[in-house]
Scaffold this active site. Structure first.
Site, PDB file in Angstrom:
ATOM      1  N   ASN A  34       0.733  -1.216   0.270  1.00 33.17           N
ATOM      2  CA  ASN A  34       0.301   0.111  -0.531  1.00 33.17           C
ATOM      3  C   ASN A  34       0.926   1.286   0.077  1.00 33.17           C
ATOM      4  OD1 ASN A  34       1.414   0.415   2.467  1.00 33.17           O
ATOM      5  ND2 ASN A  34      -1.562   0.000   3.826  1.00 33.17           N
ATOM      6  N   SER A 126      10.590 -11.338  14.191  1.00 32.36           N
ATOM      7  CA  SER A 126      11.665 -10.311  14.537  1.00 32.36           C
ATOM      8  C   SER A 126      11.996 -10.787  16.066  1.00 32.36           C
ATOM      9  CB  SER A 126      11.198  -9.325  14.942  1.00 32.36           C
ATOM     10  OG  SER A 126      11.993  -7.931  15.498  1.00 32.36           O
ATOM     11  N   THR A 128      12.397  -9.195  19.203  1.00 25.72           N
ATOM     12  CA  THR A 128      11.598  -8.459  19.345  1.00 25.72           C
ATOM     13  C   THR A 128      11.055  -9.692  19.638  1.00 25.72           C
ATOM     14  OG1 THR A 128      10.571  -5.815  19.760  1.00 25.72           O
ATOM     15  CG2 THR A 128       9.523  -7.624  17.808  1.00 25.72           C
ATOM     16  N   TYR A 150       4.341  -3.041  18.893  1.00 26.06           N
ATOM     17  CA  TYR A 150       4.827  -3.484  18.431  1.00 26.06           C
ATOM     18  C   TYR A 150       5.265  -5.226  17.853  1.00 26.06           C
ATOM     19  CZ  TYR A 150       8.588  -4.761  14.438  1.00 26.06           C
ATOM     20  OH  TYR A 150       9.194  -5.472  13.684  1.00 26.06           O
ATOM     21  N   LYS A 154       3.828  -8.453  16.431  1.00 30.86           N
ATOM     22  CA  LYS A 154       4.035 -10.217  16.387  1.00 30.86           C
ATOM     23  C   LYS A 154       4.553 -11.635  16.863  1.00 30.86           C
ATOM     24  CE  LYS A 154       6.189  -7.685  12.435  1.00 30.86           C
ATOM     25  NZ  LYS A 154       6.398  -8.132  11.269  1.00 30.86           N
ATOM     26  N   ARG A 232      24.394  -6.482  19.311  1.00 29.30           N
ATOM     27  CA  ARG A 232      23.417  -6.319  18.330  1.00 29.30           C
ATOM     28  C   ARG A 232      23.112  -7.594  16.844  1.00 29.30           C
ATOM     29  NH1 ARG A 232      21.281  -4.699  21.674  1.00 29.30           N
ATOM     30  NH2 ARG A 232      19.367  -2.620  21.796  1.00 29.30           N
TER      31      ARG A 232
HETATM   32  P1  NAD Z   1       9.639  -1.375   5.382  1.00 28.72           P
HETATM   33  O1  NAD Z   1       8.260  -0.201   6.579  1.00 28.72           O
HETATM   34  O2  NAD Z   1      10.575  -0.731   4.317  1.00 28.72           O
HETATM   35  O3  NAD Z   1       8.954  -2.800   5.024  1.00 28.72           O
HETATM   36  C1  NAD Z   1       7.265  -2.977   4.745  1.00 28.72           C
HETATM   37  C2  NAD Z   1       6.577  -2.396   3.720  1.00 28.72           C
HETATM   38  O4  NAD Z   1       5.285  -2.958   4.311  1.00 28.72           O
HETATM   39  C3  NAD Z   1       6.298  -1.098   3.164  1.00 28.72           C
HETATM   40  O5  NAD Z   1       6.366  -0.555   2.005  1.00 28.72           O
HETATM   41  C4  NAD Z   1       5.519  -0.386   3.197  1.00 28.72           C
HETATM   42  O6  NAD Z   1       4.539   0.152   2.150  1.00 28.72           O
HETATM   43  C5  NAD Z   1       4.193  -2.147   4.204  1.00 28.72           C
HETATM   44  N1  NAD Z   1       2.263  -1.924   4.086  1.00 28.72           N
HETATM   45  C6  NAD Z   1       2.455  -2.019   5.329  1.00 28.72           C
HETATM   46  N2  NAD Z   1       1.684  -1.727   5.818  1.00 28.72           N
HETATM   47  C7  NAD Z   1       0.739  -2.482   4.611  1.00 28.72           C
HETATM   48  C8  NAD Z   1      -0.664  -2.628   4.553  1.00 28.72           C
HETATM   49  N3  NAD Z   1      -1.652  -3.041   5.028  1.00 28.72           N
HETATM   50  N4  NAD Z   1      -0.456  -3.485   3.539  1.00 28.72           N
HETATM   51  C9  NAD Z   1       0.368  -3.474   2.657  1.00 28.72           C
HETATM   52  N5  NAD Z   1       0.893  -2.777   2.576  1.00 28.72           N
HETATM   53  C10 NAD Z   1       1.826  -2.520   4.030  1.00 28.72           C
HETATM   54  O7  NAD Z   1       9.846  -2.552   6.364  1.00 28.72           O
HETATM   55  P2  NAD Z   1      10.896  -3.538   6.850  1.00 28.72           P
HETATM   56  O8  NAD Z   1      12.340  -3.294   7.117  1.00 28.72           O
HETATM   57  O9  NAD Z   1      11.003  -4.062   5.248  1.00 28.72           O
HETATM   58  O10 NAD Z   1      10.443  -4.406   7.752  1.00 28.72           O
HETATM   59  C11 NAD Z   1       9.479  -5.271   6.597  1.00 28.72           C
HETATM   60  C12 NAD Z   1       9.067  -6.719   7.418  1.00 28.72           C
HETATM   61  O11 NAD Z   1      10.091  -7.341   8.598  1.00 28.72           O
HETATM   62  C13 NAD Z   1       7.892  -5.956   8.770  1.00 28.72           C
HETATM   63  O12 NAD Z   1       7.377  -6.884   8.213  1.00 28.72           O
HETATM   64  C14 NAD Z   1       8.426  -6.065   9.725  1.00 28.72           C
HETATM   65  O13 NAD Z   1       7.825  -6.036  11.065  1.00 28.72           O
HETATM   66  C15 NAD Z   1       9.210  -7.188  10.192  1.00 28.72           C
HETATM   67  N6  NAD Z   1      11.052  -6.872  10.159  1.00 28.72           N
HETATM   68  C16 NAD Z   1      11.830  -5.655  10.056  1.00 28.72           C
HETATM   69  C17 NAD Z   1      12.998  -5.349  10.786  1.00 28.72           C
HETATM   70  C18 NAD Z   1      13.690  -3.982  10.655  1.00 28.72           C
HETATM   71  O14 NAD Z   1      14.821  -3.788  11.717  1.00 28.72           O
HETATM   72  N7  NAD Z   1      13.772  -3.899   9.090  1.00 28.72           N
HETATM   73  C19 NAD Z   1      13.474  -6.128  11.945  1.00 28.72           C
HETATM   74  C20 NAD Z   1      12.585  -7.599  12.256  1.00 28.72           C
HETATM   75  C21 NAD Z   1      11.032  -7.737  11.266  1.00 28.72           C
HETATM   76  N1  UFG Z   2      21.448   3.075  19.283  1.00 30.51           N
HETATM   77  C1  UFG Z   2      22.035   4.246  19.604  1.00 30.51           C
HETATM   78  N2  UFG Z   2      21.731   5.217  19.068  1.00 30.51           N
HETATM   79  C2  UFG Z   2      21.252   5.589  18.126  1.00 30.51           C
HETATM   80  C3  UFG Z   2      19.981   4.255  17.516  1.00 30.51           C
HETATM   81  C4  UFG Z   2      20.367   3.499  18.105  1.00 30.51           C
HETATM   82  O1  UFG Z   2      22.530   4.128  20.943  1.00 30.51           O
HETATM   83  O2  UFG Z   2      20.679   6.802  17.563  1.00 30.51           O
HETATM   84  C5  UFG Z   2      21.348   1.757  19.993  1.00 30.51           C
HETATM   85  C6  UFG Z   2      20.396   0.761  20.403  1.00 30.51           C
HETATM   86  O3  UFG Z   2      19.965   1.899  22.180  1.00 30.51           O
HETATM   87  C7  UFG Z   2      20.747  -0.242  20.146  1.00 30.51           C
HETATM   88  C8  UFG Z   2      22.129  -0.205  19.315  1.00 30.51           C
HETATM   89  O4  UFG Z   2      21.646   1.093  18.627  1.00 30.51           O
HETATM   90  O5  UFG Z   2      21.698  -0.552  21.804  1.00 30.51           O
HETATM   91  C9  UFG Z   2      20.914  -0.651  18.160  1.00 30.51           C
HETATM   92  O6  UFG Z   2      19.015  -0.009  18.125  1.00 30.51           O
HETATM   93  P1  UFG Z   2      18.519  -0.165  16.462  1.00 30.51           P
HETATM   94  O7  UFG Z   2      17.212   0.806  16.952  1.00 30.51           O
HETATM   95  O8  UFG Z   2      19.639  -0.021  15.434  1.00 30.51           O
HETATM   96  O9  UFG Z   2      18.296  -1.893  17.460  1.00 30.51           O
HETATM   97  P2  UFG Z   2      17.193  -2.825  18.334  1.00 30.51           P
HETATM   98  O10 UFG Z   2      18.232  -3.637  18.566  1.00 30.51           O
HETATM   99  O11 UFG Z   2      16.854  -1.655  18.740  1.00 30.51           O
HETATM  100  O12 UFG Z   2      16.165  -3.136  17.021  1.00 30.51           O
HETATM  101  C10 UFG Z   2      15.671  -3.242  15.687  1.00 30.51           C
HETATM  102  C11 UFG Z   2      14.243  -3.148  15.411  1.00 30.51           C
HETATM  103  C12 UFG Z   2      13.549  -3.354  16.187  1.00 30.51           C
HETATM  104  C13 UFG Z   2      13.431  -5.131  16.406  1.00 30.51           C
HETATM  105  C14 UFG Z   2      14.400  -5.587  16.482  1.00 30.51           C
HETATM  106  C15 UFG Z   2      15.121  -7.058  16.853  1.00 30.51           C
HETATM  107  O13 UFG Z   2      14.230  -1.551  15.604  1.00 30.51           O
HETATM  108  O14 UFG Z   2      12.451  -3.222  15.490  1.00 30.51           O
HETATM  109  O15 UFG Z   2      15.658  -4.814  16.004  1.00 30.51           O
HETATM  110  O16 UFG Z   2      15.013  -7.080  15.407  1.00 30.51           O
HETATM  111  F1  UFG Z   2      12.730  -6.233  16.545  1.00 30.51           F
END
Ligand code: NAD
Ligand code: UFG
Length: 352
Positions: A34, A126, A128, A150, A154, A232
């Protein structure tokens, strides 16, 4: 091999990289997104990189009618379900939006999949879901506990997937638990493009390096880690993309009809970590980024961020044993490719 895959959220950061890996592995991709957190430009660039126009449908996973049309007009082997919202802070402010989009959207998708007898799914979960881990490295049997909406959304989806496989054993539902995805495609054409000021470490560092932000705040230097900063399991997004190909290949192998053409196997609910198995501290990442980019990264130590944990890294054994997949790329590769993408696209996909 039935090879058509519906990729929800395929215009996003991880989805766009996975589309390329899927194409290279011989899968045909249909993207459904979307565009709530992504740009059509990402799909254009993926099409250019693979030399073929990707089929793109602009739609919401909560729109059952549109999904039905898509399933009626394609014969899918399975779905990779990236679509979701991912900002932890926003989820605290807007929990209903997060449950509605992430959990509600997945329920609608599963209902339509059931109607069309498409029973193979790879879901973006995730690390998380593990909350603050008791034991490191974290394996898939570790206790799950989340601290924010969040993460709860998940975990809720994981429970829904588990319950579904109990009710009907023809489902094959893999939950890939990503650790910390970073990096970009080596072409520099696609990468992470956060709206606004980044919440996550790597995009923040790269925006400091390019001069868009003045200084990195490092949230805490008194954790019980190698240098006091958070640790991490950073994983290159192209390795992560290959992990999805490996998951689909595994589903293909497991669900293939038996020789007499009757029985079909399914894998039920299968959670699998996608990480490197190695922890890297915030300061270590800053140092490598600075080295590979040749840029100084000014930083200051500030208070710990609420909800953060000291250390988080995966046991990557299950992915290696079952999917025959493991991460290949180093922290230097992750920093180099992030910097390449950032310096070629200082404004991300915003071309103006
Ligand atoms: P992203 O936001 O870049 O990609 C998610 C995509 O989903 C976007 O393009 C958004 O437009 C689309 N979207 C959101 N809601 C929607 C809906 N209702 N219908 C259709 N499309 C929709 O995020 P990403 O980093 O590519 O993450 C992809 C997936 O992996 C997510 O589910 C996220 O929660 C999960 N994830 C991401 C991370 C991370 O750190 N990037 C870590 C763990 C899990
Ligand atoms: N951090 C800083 N400064 C910043 C941002 C982050 O010091 O400006 C530190 C955080 O305290 C942490 C590390 O960098 O120690 C990583 O932080 P991120 O925000 O990059 O990542 P997180 O591990 O907190 O979380 C990410 C995603 C979550 C996901 C998780 C596990 O944001 O959505 O990884 O996949 F759930």
């Amino acid at each position: 091999m039935k090879n058509k895959i519906l990729v929800t959220g395929g215009a996003g950061y991880i989805g766009s990289h996975t589309c390329i890996a899927l194409h290279e592995a011989g899968y045909e991709v249909v993207v459904y997104d979307n565009l709530s957190n992504s740009s059509r430009e990402a799909i254009n660039r993926v099409s250019t990189l693979i030399g073929q126009t990707i089929e793109f449908i602009e739609g919401d996973v909560r729109d059952a009618e549109l999904l039905r049309k898509v399933f009626a007009s394609h014969e899918f082997f399975g779905v990779i379900h990236f679509a979701g919202l991912k900002a932890v802070g926003e989820s605290v402010a807007k929990p209903l939006l997060y449950y509605n989009n992430n959990a509600g959207g997945t329920i609608t998708l599963l209902e339509v999949m059931a109607e069309y007898s498409v029973k193979n799914l790879v879901f973006s979960s995730s690390a998380t879901v593990y909350g603050d881990p008791e034991i490191l490295p974290i394996d898939e049997k570790s206790k799950r506990a989340c601290t924010n909406p969040y993460g709860q959304s998940k975990l809720t989806v994981e429970h829904i997937l588990e319950d579904l496989t109990v009710s009907d054993d023809s489902w094959s539902l893999i939950a890939l638990r990503y650790f910390n995805p970073v990096g970009a495609h080596p072409s520099g054409q696609i990468g992470e493009d956060p709206n606004d000021i980044p919440n996550n470490l790597m995009p923040y560092i790269s925006q400091v390096a390019i001069g868009k932000l003045n200084k990195l705040s490092i949230f805490g230097n008194d954790y019980p880690t190698i240098d006091g900063t958070g640790v991490r399991d950073f994983i290159h997004v192209t390795d992560l993309a290959q992990g999805h190909v490996a998951a689909l290949n595994y589903l293909d192998k497991q669900t293939r009809p038996s020789e007499d053409g009757t029985a079909q196997n399914s894998v039920g609910f299968l959670p699998i970590n996608l990480g490197t198995g190695k922890g890297t501290s915030v300061l270590e990442l800053v140092s490598v980024f600075s080295e590979v980019s040749g840029q100084t990264i000014p930083y200051q130590f500030t208070d710990r961020r609420v909800g953060d944990i000291a250390s988080c890294y995966a046991s990557a054994d299950k992915a290696k044993n079952l999917l025959e997949w493991q991460a290949e790329l180093s922290i230097a590769d992750m920093c180099r490719d992030t910097w390449h993408w950032q310096s070629m696209n200082p404004n991300g996909y915003n071309l103006s």
